[in-house]
Scaffold this active site. Sequence first.
Site, short mmCIF file in Angstrom:
data_model
loop_
_atom_site.label_atom_id
_atom_site.label_comp_id
_atom_site.label_asym_id
_atom_site.label_seq_id
_atom_site.Cartn_x
_atom_site.Cartn_y
_atom_site.Cartn_z
N LYS B 80 -29.50 14.16 44.51
CA LYS B 80 -29.30 12.72 44.23
C LYS B 80 -30.34 12.26 43.23
CE LYS B 80 -28.79 8.27 46.69
NZ LYS B 80 -28.85 7.59 48.00
N SER B 155 -24.87 4.77 49.45
CA SER B 155 -25.21 4.92 48.05
C SER B 155 -25.17 6.36 47.54
CB SER B 155 -26.61 4.35 47.81
OG SER B 155 -27.59 5.12 48.47
N SER B 179 -26.69 5.37 53.96
CA SER B 179 -26.28 5.91 52.66
C SER B 179 -25.99 7.40 52.61
CB SER B 179 -27.33 5.58 51.60
OG SER B 179 -27.20 4.24 51.19
#
Lengths: 98, 483
Positions: B80, B155, B179
């Site tokens: 990420k 997210s 998330s």
Amino acid sequence: MLVTEELTRKVADLARLELTDQEVTTFSAQMQKTLGYIEQLTAVNTDGIEPQYQPFEMSTPLREDVVVPRSLDSKGKPKVLEHAPEVLYDGFKVPPIL
Amino acid sequence: MSHFQNFSSIHDAFDAKKISATELTKEYLAKIEASKHNAFLTVLKDRALKQAASADAIIAAKGKVPRAEMPLLGIPLGIKDVLTMDGVRTTCASKLLDNYIPPYTATAVERLEKAGAISIGKLNMDEFAMGGSNENSAYGPVDHPTHPGYVPGGSSGGSAAAVGADLCAAALGTDTGGSIRQPAHYSGIVGMKPTYGTVSRYGLVAFASSLDQIGPMTKSVADSATLLEVMGGYDPLDSTSSERTLEKFSQIAAKEPDWKNLRIGVPKEYWVDGIADDVANRVRESLKFFEKKGAKLVDVSLPHTQYSVSVYYIVAVSEASSNLSRFDGVRFGVRPASLKDAKDLADFYKKVRAQFGPEVKRRIILGTFALSSGYYDAYFRKACQVRRLITHDFNEAFKHCDFIAAPVSPTTAFKQKDQTMDPLKMYLNDILTIPANLSGLPGISVPCGKGDHDLPIGLQLLGPAFSDGGLLSLAHAFEKGRA
């Protein structure tokens, strides 16, 4: 709690955020709605309850204060300056403050 | 094209010389290039191929994969884009960091690479991890791995889409209010938020420091256990990192739970209005599975659940407004062209920070407000008091049960642009994941079936702090039993 556009501008200024007029209008209305929802917290009796700032109790660990040499790039310059937006000598360049 | 269900099948293929790490990496690079998901922000082709070549050299020298010493050898992972890597662009999906190349590597990534992992690229996300649909990225939304036009969740949406569409073997995500678990549920993969302090946050660009935790997003529970075992453990560079000895997660996960002595709590407050029928049905079926195995289902109560979204949206945004003050354009980040007109340093900051996207601005404003003089007690302090009541609820509940089972989110994945106009509606989707962050608890989302339109559904399992091993074992047994 009434969220006026004046309040939004004031808080944005505190946070050093530049907002367009359209953003001020939109954010004020959205913040009004969000804070209106959050007002449900006033219904909770929290008399004598200690605030919880961390997920659980933790101690602050201590360590020896050891000097670590700063990392340098291949040219011997500090690595943090390698991708700095603007460099002056061995520092970061910003506009004059005074 | 190869398709592997887990790390151990990749290693079996390496050992049998069916495929090399280089070939596998090239296959993934080709899939990434052909994919339309917009899951990757940066593809690390040359770097990944170098790592693959050295993995192949080790396998050749040893004759087979040294699994005990290098449990991730030759495994291509997506990272990420909120985790720093030395010399690799790290944007946090923000225009402000479009050119940011950090000079250091996150501890989690460093440990994975040391165990042989290949970092194949940096993954798209909501800007600074703020959002639940991956529509808040400055680089465009991410598409659902199997249902075009739907959101993958957020997210960690890029991570979920990349793993779900098999663009990498597994990925790292971060979970501040759900998330990892919510996109895992939307996208049909496994996603785990470990106990706060299990994985070092060093090199994780901070959103809300008392809530953020790095975790695995994988195709199997066993893979999550392996990643957690490798990247977890004490790190002197993160003062909130736990000094406990890390459990052998991969061994514990493989153990069958002691079903007869297991109590699964079912919190009545988690069956809120608005839980969609398909989600409710799959979760109820999952509860029956546990019962059949011999576990006891126990009704528990978490009475302050209804306040968790309010508490979260004060605590998280307050911490964010402080953390994001570092983005001032002085030491790194993009200085926009408008800066030449800056009157003074304050004006300079404003012009740099005008590059934040709308959701980030919204949260910084709300957080600055909640911490400002005159409002601090009524908002921030009050929220932190209710946070303690939420933690107390969990402490009480775990006196009567070992783990909690619940839905992850009230619905399955929704269509893109469905909820972006109403931030509050979007925030309310997080009601079932937020409490675990507020109290630092471990939680995992495991696929438990499909709902309407064949969209994936996850089961959420929660445990007391530092019960990560037991949680993985329960999740693994569920995954195995369902298959």
